[in-house]
Design a protein around this motif. Sequence first.
Motif, short mmCIF file in Angstrom:
data_model
loop_
_atom_site.label_atom_id
_atom_site.label_comp_id
_atom_site.label_asym_id
_atom_site.label_seq_id
_atom_site.Cartn_x
_atom_site.Cartn_y
_atom_site.Cartn_z
N LEU A 74 9.57 0.98 70.26
CA LEU A 74 11.52 2.31 70.36
C LEU A 74 12.47 1.51 69.73
O LEU A 74 13.13 2.94 69.57
CB LEU A 74 11.84 2.29 72.51
N THR A 75 12.56 0.52 69.05
CA THR A 75 13.05 0.22 68.32
C THR A 75 13.01 0.58 67.18
O THR A 75 14.13 0.62 66.37
CB THR A 75 13.85 -1.31 68.19
N GLU A 76 11.59 1.17 66.78
CA GLU A 76 10.81 1.44 65.83
C GLU A 76 11.68 2.81 65.42
O GLU A 76 12.13 3.58 64.52
CB GLU A 76 9.60 1.37 65.66
N ARG A 77 11.73 3.63 66.47
CA ARG A 77 11.99 5.18 66.28
C ARG A 77 13.12 5.41 67.20
O ARG A 77 14.21 6.41 67.53
CB ARG A 77 11.51 5.68 67.95
N GLY A 78 14.58 3.99 66.48
CA GLY A 78 16.16 4.17 66.83
C GLY A 78 16.37 4.32 68.26
O GLY A 78 17.33 4.95 69.07
N GLU A 123 3.52 3.51 79.02
CA GLU A 123 3.95 4.59 78.98
C GLU A 123 5.51 4.47 78.84
O GLU A 123 6.02 4.75 79.75
CB GLU A 123 3.09 5.53 78.95
N ALA A 124 6.29 5.13 77.93
CA ALA A 124 7.26 5.48 79.05
C ALA A 124 7.73 6.98 77.95
O ALA A 124 6.79 7.63 76.49
CB ALA A 124 8.42 4.38 78.07
N VAL A 125 8.89 8.03 78.44
CA VAL A 125 9.79 8.74 77.64
C VAL A 125 11.15 8.59 77.66
O VAL A 125 11.79 7.79 78.46
CB VAL A 125 9.65 10.15 78.47
N ALA A 126 12.13 8.33 76.20
CA ALA A 126 13.22 8.31 76.13
C ALA A 126 13.87 8.92 74.95
O ALA A 126 13.11 9.68 74.69
CB ALA A 126 12.86 6.66 74.85
N ALA A 127 14.82 8.86 75.85
CA ALA A 127 15.70 9.46 74.10
C ALA A 127 17.07 9.25 74.62
O ALA A 127 18.05 8.87 74.48
CB ALA A 127 16.04 10.82 75.17
N PRO A 128 16.75 8.70 72.75
CA PRO A 128 18.24 7.68 72.49
C PRO A 128 19.29 9.12 72.43
O PRO A 128 19.44 9.85 71.89
CB PRO A 128 17.47 7.40 71.04
N ASP A 157 17.64 4.01 77.25
CA ASP A 157 16.82 5.61 77.00
C ASP A 157 15.51 5.81 77.04
O ASP A 157 15.55 6.32 77.87
CB ASP A 157 16.65 5.41 75.23
N ILE A 158 15.30 4.44 77.93
CA ILE A 158 14.28 5.07 78.73
C ILE A 158 14.06 5.82 80.09
O ILE A 158 15.21 5.67 80.92
CB ILE A 158 13.38 4.00 78.96
N ALA A 159 13.71 7.26 80.11
CA ALA A 159 14.12 8.81 80.83
C ALA A 159 13.01 8.27 81.64
O ALA A 159 13.26 8.99 83.10
CB ALA A 159 14.15 9.66 80.55
#
Length: 129
Positions: free
Chosen positions: A63-67, A124-129, A72-74
């Motif tokens: 996640l950090t690599e993707r900002g 697995e995760a879905v995140a929205a930064p 931010d995990i939804a």
Amino acid sequence: MAVRRDRSESLPDQGFPHSATVAAGVTVFTGGIAPLDADGAVTPPGDVVGQTKQCLSVLEKVLTERGAGLKDIAKLTVHVDGEMKVDLTVAWDAVVEFFGGDVPPTSVVGVTALPLDDQVVEIEAVAAP
């Protein structure tokens, strides 16, 4: 924050959010995160709690690599190899501990097999930064 974690007003409070609301924007979907160390080995072999924490540590790096970050995990899905409810419970407890009690909406499910030798957890995760 693009993610708002919501508790239902009509359901009993179970100590975790029932849903998340995400503002329009970038969304990060991960594949299954395996509990791999820097050398690509499953660690610790066969240990539900240890592998849950390792998967979450690896997830945090992805996640950090993707900002993005843990906040931010939804949606989080934890796959545990085994039919024992105790394994699902200890995986859940490890998630709660890792997030300091502020867990995203999470499903913990039992599966019959995971792809790597000695692997018992995948996340697995879905995140929205």
